[in-house]
Scaffold this motif. Structure first.
Motif, PDB file in Angstrom:
ATOM      1  N   UNK A  38       0.833  -1.205   0.000  1.00 40.39           N
ATOM      2  CA  UNK A  38       0.000   0.000   0.000  1.00 40.39           C
ATOM      3  C   UNK A  38       0.868   1.256   0.000  1.00 40.39           C
ATOM      4  N   UNK A  39       2.005   1.208   0.703  1.00 38.00           N
ATOM      5  CA  UNK A  39       2.924   2.341   0.684  1.00 38.00           C
ATOM      6  C   UNK A  39       3.498   2.546  -0.719  1.00 38.00           C
ATOM      7  N   UNK A  40       3.751   1.447  -1.432  1.00 33.99           N
ATOM      8  CA  UNK A  40       4.242   1.562  -2.812  1.00 33.99           C
ATOM      9  C   UNK A  40       3.205   2.246  -3.692  1.00 33.99           C
ATOM     10  N   UNK A  41       1.925   1.974  -3.440  1.00 34.70           N
ATOM     11  CA  UNK A  41       0.871   2.623  -4.235  1.00 34.70           C
ATOM     12  C   UNK A  41       0.867   4.127  -4.002  1.00 34.70           C
ATOM     13  N   UNK A  42       0.987   4.555  -2.749  1.00 37.85           N
ATOM     14  CA  UNK A  42       1.055   5.991  -2.462  1.00 37.85           C
ATOM     15  C   UNK A  42       2.214   6.613  -3.231  1.00 37.85           C
ATOM     16  N   UNK A  43       3.364   5.942  -3.204  1.00 34.71           N
ATOM     17  CA  UNK A  43       4.537   6.461  -3.900  1.00 34.71           C
ATOM     18  C   UNK A  43       4.286   6.555  -5.399  1.00 34.71           C
ATOM     19  N   UNK A  44       3.659   5.533  -5.969  1.00 38.26           N
ATOM     20  CA  UNK A  44       3.380   5.534  -7.414  1.00 38.26           C
ATOM     21  C   UNK A  44       2.436   6.682  -7.778  1.00 38.26           C
ATOM     22  N   UNK A  45       1.395   6.876  -6.985  1.00 33.59           N
ATOM     23  CA  UNK A  45       0.451   7.969  -7.255  1.00 33.59           C
ATOM     24  C   UNK A  45       1.149   9.318  -7.147  1.00 33.59           C
ATOM     25  N   UNK A  46       2.129   9.403  -6.265  1.00 33.82           N
ATOM     26  CA  UNK A  46       2.868  10.658  -6.091  1.00 33.82           C
ATOM     27  C   UNK A  46       4.025  10.811  -7.074  1.00 33.82           C
ATOM     28  N   UNK A  47       4.087   9.930  -8.080  1.00 32.24           N
ATOM     29  CA  UNK A  47       5.050  10.112  -9.162  1.00 32.24           C
ATOM     30  C   UNK A  47       6.322   9.305  -9.085  1.00 32.24           C
ATOM     31  N   UNK A  48       6.398   8.360  -8.141  1.00 30.21           N
ATOM     32  CA  UNK A  48       7.590   7.509  -8.032  1.00 30.21           C
ATOM     33  C   UNK A  48       7.487   6.388  -9.067  1.00 30.21           C
ATOM     34  N   UNK A  49       8.378   6.332 -10.059  1.00 31.05           N
ATOM     35  CA  UNK A  49       8.264   5.357 -11.167  1.00 31.05           C
ATOM     36  C   UNK A  49       8.774   3.973 -10.784  1.00 31.05           C
ATOM     37  N   UNK A  50       7.953   3.226 -10.053  1.00 33.55           N
ATOM     38  CA  UNK A  50       8.342   1.902  -9.573  1.00 33.55           C
ATOM     39  C   UNK A  50       7.334   0.857 -10.013  1.00 33.55           C
ATOM     40  N   UNK A  51       7.761  -0.387  -9.949  1.00 29.60           N
ATOM     41  CA  UNK A  51       6.899  -1.543 -10.182  1.00 29.60           C
ATOM     42  C   UNK A  51       7.026  -2.482  -8.990  1.00 29.60           C
ATOM     43  N   UNK A  52       5.910  -3.013  -8.504  1.00 30.88           N
ATOM     44  CA  UNK A  52       5.917  -4.047  -7.474  1.00 30.88           C
ATOM     45  C   UNK A  52       5.885  -5.399  -8.174  1.00 30.88           C
ATOM     46  N   UNK A  53       6.904  -6.250  -7.908  1.00 29.82           N
ATOM     47  CA  UNK A  53       7.077  -7.438  -8.749  1.00 29.82           C
ATOM     48  C   UNK A  53       7.129  -8.756  -7.978  1.00 29.82           C
ATOM     49  N   UNK A  54       7.136  -8.718  -6.631  1.00 27.01           N
ATOM     50  CA  UNK A  54       7.356  -9.957  -5.878  1.00 27.01           C
ATOM     51  C   UNK A  54       6.864  -9.748  -4.457  1.00 27.01           C
ATOM     52  N   UNK A  55       6.272 -10.804  -3.880  1.00 28.15           N
ATOM     53  CA  UNK A  55       5.836 -10.772  -2.482  1.00 28.15           C
ATOM     54  C   UNK A  55       6.963 -11.344  -1.622  1.00 28.15           C
ATOM     55  N   UNK A  56       7.620 -10.508  -0.827  1.00 30.31           N
ATOM     56  CA  UNK A  56       8.706 -11.026   0.001  1.00 30.31           C
ATOM     57  C   UNK A  56       8.195 -11.566   1.336  1.00 30.31           C
ATOM     58  N   UNK A  57       7.004 -11.151   1.758  1.00 29.94           N
ATOM     59  CA  UNK A  57       6.384 -11.749   2.943  1.00 29.94           C
ATOM     60  C   UNK A  57       4.932 -11.289   3.037  1.00 29.94           C
ATOM     61  N   UNK A  58       4.180 -12.024   3.815  1.00 29.24           N
ATOM     62  CA  UNK A  58       2.840 -11.610   4.228  1.00 29.24           C
ATOM     63  C   UNK A  58       2.869 -11.634   5.754  1.00 29.24           C
ATOM     64  N   UNK A  59       2.791 -10.471   6.346  1.00 26.64           N
ATOM     65  CA  UNK A  59       3.019 -10.383   7.785  1.00 26.64           C
ATOM     66  C   UNK A  59       1.991  -9.491   8.465  1.00 26.64           C
ATOM     67  N   UNK A  60       1.664  -9.864   9.680  1.00 29.94           N
ATOM     68  CA  UNK A  60       0.954  -8.928  10.547  1.00 29.94           C
ATOM     69  C   UNK A  60       2.035  -8.138  11.271  1.00 29.94           C
ATOM     70  N   UNK A  61       2.529  -7.129  10.613  1.00 28.28           N
ATOM     71  CA  UNK A  61       3.721  -6.444  11.093  1.00 28.28           C
ATOM     72  C   UNK A  61       3.428  -5.119  11.759  1.00 28.28           C
ATOM     73  N   UNK A  62       2.146  -4.720  11.812  1.00 27.43           N
ATOM     74  CA  UNK A  62       1.820  -3.469  12.470  1.00 27.43           C
ATOM     75  C   UNK A  62       0.544  -3.612  13.284  1.00 27.43           C
ATOM     76  N   UNK A  63       0.465  -2.847  14.364  1.00 24.34           N
ATOM     77  CA  UNK A  63      -0.707  -2.805  15.232  1.00 24.34           C
ATOM     78  C   UNK A  63      -0.605  -1.523  16.058  1.00 24.34           C
ATOM     79  N   UNK A  64      -1.686  -1.179  16.745  1.00 29.28           N
ATOM     80  CA  UNK A  64      -1.668  -0.026  17.632  1.00 29.28           C
ATOM     81  C   UNK A  64      -1.111  -0.462  18.982  1.00 29.28           C
ATOM     82  N   UNK A  65      -0.043   0.204  19.422  1.00 30.76           N
ATOM     83  CA  UNK A  65       0.685  -0.196  20.620  1.00 30.76           C
ATOM     84  C   UNK A  65       0.547   0.897  21.687  1.00 30.76           C
TER      85      UNK A  65
END
Length: 323
Positions: A90-117
């Motif tokens: 999702x962060x890559x999408x924000x960057x792409x919309x803001x003009x960052x010329x990138x491609x997402x090409x591979x899933x390096x993990x699927x993680x529950x890596x964030x929560x409200x602490x």
């Protein structure tokens, strides 16, 4: 020199100028990748030297750069100081919309890596309790996106809380010191806060965590598709090594993150690194995140999330692997 030979030389020069000879485009002498503690496979790849070995015959060197968060990886890609960088999708999408010329090409993990602490005595038990509270967050990362989407579900926005913009590690310290009421955490620092500080994960929702995307500069992928294949093959070799050697992966990650192995073990419990190609559901999830961020005012209301997701995600490269 005959007229014929002069014409031949001129024709060859023209072909070279327009890039029609393969030799006109030089192979890069170096590939630049990031490693990050939120991407365990990147550390396994770096420490085992799989990519260096794969590129040795081509005479291509590998340079490693640490990313401290999705925002930094994406900044490095946009600046051209990385060829491949790890971020939340999702962060890559924000960057792409803001003009960052990138491609997402591979899933390096699927993680529950964030929560409200929070601290145990914070009095915060839900997203609704954040109204008027100070929340540490790193802008442009999955924790930030999680917070925005979670607030929207409660008919709130980031204007209803007091955002304190810090890098992830500094957010944890701010929570420890009591400078903020809550922190949008990121593993492994989040796991460390749980085990070492007694912090509590008070709001968890795996559906608000986006998948880990390996991104490449669009120009690099267009000019060097064979090298992209080699990088992904090395990534997949590192992923398989990680699955086969969980204790060794734990030790490598603990050393890189400078954290105890029990902290890293908790992070890895929440991290899936089995091979899963980018799916239609993944595309839909990124699109949904973009639409939610547009509705919340984080992205322009005119942003076309579906179109931008289609431009961002490139599934040509990753559907070649198995567990």
């Amino acid at each position: 020199m005959t007229a014929f030979s002069r014409r031949g030389l001129l024709a060859a020069a023209a072909l070279l100028a327009f890039g029609l000879f393969d030799t006109a485009r030089a192979q890069p002498s170096e590939i630049r990748l990031d490693w990050a503690t939120y991407s365990p496979v990147s550390i396994a790849l770096k420490e085992n030297g799989f990519l260096e070995k794969a590129l040795e015959a081509d005479g291509i060197k590998v340079r490693w750069v640490q990313s401290l968060g999705s925002n930094k990886a994406l900044e490095f890609l946009n600046a051209g100081s990385l060829d491949f960088g790890s971020s939340a999708s999702a962060a890559a999408l924000i960057a792409r919309i803001n003009g960052n010329p990138i491609k997402s090409i591979y899933v390096y993990s699927r993680a529950e890596w964030t929560a409200l602490v929070t601290k145990p005595d914070s009095g915060i038990a839900s997203v609704a309790d954040l109204k008027g509270k100070r929340v540490a967050v790193t802008r442009g990362t999955d924790p930030h996106i999680f917070l925005i989407r979670a607030l929207a579900r409660e008919k709130l926005s980031d204007k209803d809380v007091k955002l304190v913009l810090l890098q992830h590690a500094d957010g944890r310290l701010a929570l420890q010191r009591g400078d903020v009421d809550a922190w949008m955490g990121l593993d492994p620092m989040m796991a460390s806060a749980e085990l070492q500080d007694g912090a509590k994960l008070v709001v968890r929702d795996p559906s608000l965590n986006s998948w880990g995307a390996l991104n490449v500069r669009e120009a690099f992928a267009a000019e060097n598709p064979a090298l992209v294949d080699k990088v992904l093959a090395a990534y997949d070799q590192a992923r398989k090594w990680s699955l086969a050697n969980p204790k060794e992966l734990n030790a490598l990650l603990a050393k890189a993150a400078k954290l105890p192995e029990d902290v890293v073990a908790l992070q890895l419990e929440r991290t899936k690194i089995a091979y899963t190609p980018i799916s239609d559901d993944d595309v839909a999830a990124v699109t949904a995140a973009g639409e939610a961020l547009s509705a919340a005012g984080v992205l322009p209301a005119t942003a076309d999330a579906a179109k931008a997701t289609g431009e961002l995600i490139d599934r040509r490269f990753d559907a070649k692997f198995v567990n």
